[in-house]
Design a protein around this motif. Structure first.
Motif, PDB file in Angstrom:
ATOM      1  N   PHE A 205      -1.363 -20.433 -39.455  1.00  0.00           N
ATOM      2  CA  PHE A 205      -0.344 -19.566 -39.844  1.00  0.00           C
ATOM      3  C   PHE A 205       0.062 -19.402 -38.650  1.00  0.00           C
ATOM      4  O   PHE A 205       0.623 -19.659 -37.861  1.00  0.00           O
ATOM      5  N   ASN A 206       1.731 -19.264 -39.118  1.00  0.00           N
ATOM      6  CA  ASN A 206       3.134 -19.396 -38.005  1.00  0.00           C
ATOM      7  C   ASN A 206       3.918 -18.140 -38.600  1.00  0.00           C
ATOM      8  O   ASN A 206       3.793 -17.551 -39.711  1.00  0.00           O
ATOM      9  N   ILE A 207       3.865 -17.310 -37.083  1.00  0.00           N
ATOM     10  CA  ILE A 207       4.326 -15.456 -37.274  1.00  0.00           C
ATOM     11  C   ILE A 207       5.971 -15.359 -36.565  1.00  0.00           C
ATOM     12  O   ILE A 207       5.733 -16.150 -35.861  1.00  0.00           O
TER      13      ILE A 207
ATOM     14  N   PHE B 105       5.051 -18.269 -49.653  1.00  0.00           N
ATOM     15  CA  PHE B 105       5.410 -17.038 -50.060  1.00  0.00           C
ATOM     16  C   PHE B 105       5.841 -15.690 -49.340  1.00  0.00           C
ATOM     17  O   PHE B 105       6.541 -15.341 -49.654  1.00  0.00           O
ATOM     18  N   ILE B 106       5.273 -15.333 -48.511  1.00  0.00           N
ATOM     19  CA  ILE B 106       5.506 -14.344 -47.006  1.00  0.00           C
ATOM     20  C   ILE B 106       6.881 -15.749 -46.489  1.00  0.00           C
ATOM     21  O   ILE B 106       6.498 -16.524 -45.349  1.00  0.00           O
ATOM     22  N   GLY B 107       8.187 -15.198 -46.446  1.00  0.00           N
ATOM     23  CA  GLY B 107       9.038 -16.434 -45.462  1.00  0.00           C
ATOM     24  C   GLY B 107       8.411 -15.803 -43.556  1.00  0.00           C
ATOM     25  O   GLY B 107       8.431 -16.819 -43.399  1.00  0.00           O
ATOM     26  N   TRP B 108       8.492 -14.731 -43.597  1.00  0.00           N
ATOM     27  CA  TRP B 108       8.069 -14.619 -41.812  1.00  0.00           C
ATOM     28  C   TRP B 108       6.414 -15.134 -41.390  1.00  0.00           C
ATOM     29  O   TRP B 108       6.452 -15.262 -40.380  1.00  0.00           O
ATOM     30  N   LEU B 109       5.145 -15.536 -42.899  1.00  0.00           N
ATOM     31  CA  LEU B 109       4.321 -15.387 -42.304  1.00  0.00           C
ATOM     32  C   LEU B 109       3.808 -16.468 -43.322  1.00  0.00           C
ATOM     33  O   LEU B 109       2.698 -16.607 -44.400  1.00  0.00           O
TER      34      LEU B 109
END
Length: 245
Positions: free
Chosen positions: A146-148, A111-115
């Protein structure tokens, strides 16, 4: 769709390249799956799948494993999904047949492209192998990751894994295993990249570190330079170097 499968590996089989984790068996079974496409805004696809099979010793009629798996997969949107599965499994170990039942839940979201992040949970029977004779206990496995992605070149992946094992459901705890892993990658150019990994194993009181540089000379030719370092926690609580390579 569906189908049948059969596979056998001779006890003396060796791979010329790669790794084979098990030999000396014959296995066969069947699988099937079917798909539904609701075409809803937040539910694109539902998949049901079933798998059943058996594994025997290569030259004997000794049943080594037998399983029945069922699962359902939900694709909510293009990059967001949840799956639920159940497994009934018989595993023969140390001359003993262990009958296990497990339930698992897994999810991934973007949902959050950068996270982007996800989770995994499993509960059910598990074998304690480090005792003679081995015994069937109860285990819970938890994982969150999670991937930042602050930029296209930089990514920082973090995951936490926890496994707790009890003598039986509701019984005395045997161990509580926790691992935190952090992996950072940085793409300097199309051919040059850096990778750093730091693991902390709470059960073994150990910190593991790894640093790797990779350079692609041409497609199929890659050069690596890496450094590994392990630290163990001593009796006074300080971390001391265990090995270095």
């Amino acid at each position: 769709g569906g189908g049948l499968f059969w596979k056998s590996i001779h006890p003396d089989f060796e791979a010329s390249s790669g790794f084979i984790n098990r030999v000396d068996y014959r296995s066969f079974g069947a699988y099937t799956s079917f798909h539904l496409y609701p075409e809803k805004r937040y539910l694109n696809q539902v998949t049901f799948n079933f798998n059943a099979g058996q594994r025997y010793a290569y030259f004997e009629d000794t049943l080594l494993d037998q399983w029945l798996r069922a699962g359902v997969f939900f694709r909510l949107t293009e990059f967001n999904q949840v799956s639920i599965s159940y497994e009934n499994y018989m595993e023969r170990y140390g001359g003993i047949d262990f009958n296990k039942n497990n339930f698992s839940l897994n999810g991934d979201t973007n949902f959050i492209g950068w996270l982007p992040f996800g989770f995994y949970f499993q509960t059910g029977n598990s074998i304690y192998y480090d005792q003679d004779p081995p015994f069937l206990g109860w285990s819970n496995i938890y994982m969150f990751y999670f991937n930042i992605k602050p930029s296209k070149r930089l990514q920082m992946f973090i995951d936490f894994r926890k496994q707790t094992f009890w003598e039986r459901r509701g019984g005395a705890a045997v161990y509580d295993y926790n691992v935190i892993r952090q992996r950072t990658t940085y793409q300097i150019s199309k051919t040059l990249s850096l990778r750093a990994i730091v693991d902390y194993n709470h059960y073994d009181k150990e910190i593991y570190g790894s640093f790797l540089v990779s350079w692609i000379l041409r497609p199929g030719t890659v050069f690596f330079f890496g450094v590994d370092n392990n630290y163990l926690r001593n009796e006074v609580g300080r971390y001391t170097q265990n090995n270095y390579s």
